[in-house]
Design an enzyme around this catalytic site. Structure first.
Site, PDB file in Angstrom:
ATOM      1  CG  PHE A  11      20.018  26.801 -34.789  1.00  0.00           C
ATOM      2  CD1 PHE A  11      19.222  26.851 -35.928  1.00  0.00           C
ATOM      3  CD2 PHE A  11      20.233  25.562 -34.181  1.00  0.00           C
ATOM      4  CE1 PHE A  11      18.634  25.700 -36.445  1.00  0.00           C
ATOM      5  CE2 PHE A  11      19.657  24.414 -34.691  1.00  0.00           C
ATOM      6  CZ  PHE A  11      18.840  24.477 -35.816  1.00  0.00           C
ATOM      7  CE1 TYR A 144      25.195  23.501 -24.099  1.00  0.00           C
ATOM      8  CE2 TYR A 144      25.084  21.136 -24.540  1.00  0.00           C
ATOM      9  CZ  TYR A 144      24.512  22.395 -24.595  1.00  0.00           C
ATOM     10  OH  TYR A 144      23.253  22.542 -25.128  1.00  0.00           O
ATOM     11  CB  VAL A 204      32.370   9.808 -41.630  1.00  0.00           C
ATOM     12  CG1 VAL A 204      31.643   8.741 -40.814  1.00  0.00           C
ATOM     13  CG2 VAL A 204      31.459  10.373 -42.704  1.00  0.00           C
ATOM     14  N   GLY A 266      33.747   9.151 -25.039  1.00  0.00           N
ATOM     15  CA  GLY A 266      32.623   9.727 -24.291  1.00  0.00           C
ATOM     16  C   GLY A 266      31.412  10.051 -25.137  1.00  0.00           C
TER      17      GLY A 266
END
Ligand code: UDP
Length: 330
Positions: A11, A144, A204, A266
């Protein structure tokens, strides 16, 4: 300049490649196409100045020749997203830590002039202060984030010990065309655009009042190019939009029905970069407004036609590991 972009088919990497070609540079793209897409590099300007090398950055022998005579290295290649990093931490360590050392070594041995690392604001975890400065404590909350943080530390170590002329740029919620993921439950724009195309409600999280520092990809790319062209070194700088926007506002701009899903453990209620440092050092600030960037996404919405369409049930399934492992360290 001769530039090398790792992850150039991804991207952000593909937008950076496009910009470098437009600016008249030569570009070598290094990508293993695990998540990058060849079509992201279709129809680029000055394509005769582009060379594509298919190789995994962890394979030193294979990538080494691509660094010959390279002036600027942009290290964008990485495995992204939270959920798969919980499921496959070893793969993330391999790509994001081992991969980074491998690219650093290749750069050092070829004497590259400039090295710019794509770092992540996820290193801040749940920050105490907003906007968040670069000296905020590092609190990665999932693999990550940890691997991107360690990658940054390696870059800074190579800068100090080996004299590599390197800078690390910490990106906040980058959005823009070509941000489609193939299978994983990823960044919100891709999720919402696929839902809009399919006529499904936007999922959402929580009550949608949480905010993110959504930064448009061309602004991010501009920060990378300005950094490479400067003589700054050893700096770690945030790249953000200068503002923070709620998910409810995003929904309003995109237009469509909403379904609410549980808040994820988190997750910060806000991300917001303090960009004083990069403004001061490079006179850089973002120029594309959130509204304008979102309109560009809507114009390009067909790109998400093939993207997975998520609903509360499939998200519940996909984020099971998230709720299991990330709840404890709140
Ligand atoms: N989000 C959402 N619905 C979704 C996916 C994400 O409301 O289906 C929200 C999420 O709660 C967060 C924001 O969108 O506030 C950005 O999420 P993303 O995963 O893109 O980035 P990150 O959470 O890593 O900042």
């Amino acid at each position: 300049m001769k530039c090398l972009v790792t992850g150039g088919a991804g991207f952000i990497g593909s937008h950076l490649t496009e910009r470098l070609l437009e600016d008249g540079h030569k570009v070598v793209v290094l990508d293993n196409f695990s998540t990058g897409r060849p079509e992201n590099l279709d129809n680029l300007p000055f394509a005769d100045q582009l060379m594509i090398v298919e190789a995994d950055i962890q394979n030193q022998d294979l990538i080494m020749p691509a660094f010959k005579d390279v002036d600027w290295v942009f290290h964008m290649a990485a495995l992204a997203d939270i959920v798969p990093s919980i499921e496959q931490p070893l793969a993330y360590h391999g790509a994001n830590v081992n991969g980074t050392i491998s690219v650093l070594e290749a750069s050092r041995r070829h004497g590259v002039k400039r090295f710019v690392y794509a770092a992540s604001s996820s290193c801040y975890g749940i920050p105490e202060f907003f906007p968040t400065r670069e000296d905020a404590p590092m609190r990665p909350r999932y693999p990550y984030a940890l691997t991107k943080m360690i990658g940054e530390q390696y870059v800074m170590h190579w800068e100090r010990v080996f004299g590599l002329s390197a800078v690390s740029l910490r990106m906040f919620n980058v959005f823009g065309p070509r941000s489609r993921t193939s299978g994983t439950y990823g960044a919100v724009f891709g999720v919402f655009l696929a839902q809009k195309l399919a006529g499904k409600p936007f999922t959402v999280v929580g009550d949608g009042t949480q905010t993110r520092d959504f930064t448009f990809v061309t602004d991010v790319v501009d920060a990378f190019v300005s950094t490479a062209a400067s003589n700054l070194r050893g700096e770690i700088m945030n790249i953000g939009s200068g503002n923070t926007y709620s998910i409810n506002f995003l929904v309003e701009l995109l237009g469509g029905d909403v379904v609410y899903i549980p808040k994820r453990p988190g997750e910060p209620d806000c991300t917001f970069a303090d960009t004083t440092l990069i403004k001061e050092k490079l006179n850089w600030s973002a120029i594309v407004s959130f509204e304008e960037g979102t309109q560009t996404m809507l114009k390009n919405i067909e790109y998400w036609r093939e993207a997975p369409v998520w609903c509360p049930a499939t998200i519940g399934e996909a984020t099971r590991g998230w709720f299991k492992y990330l709840g404890e360290n709140d």
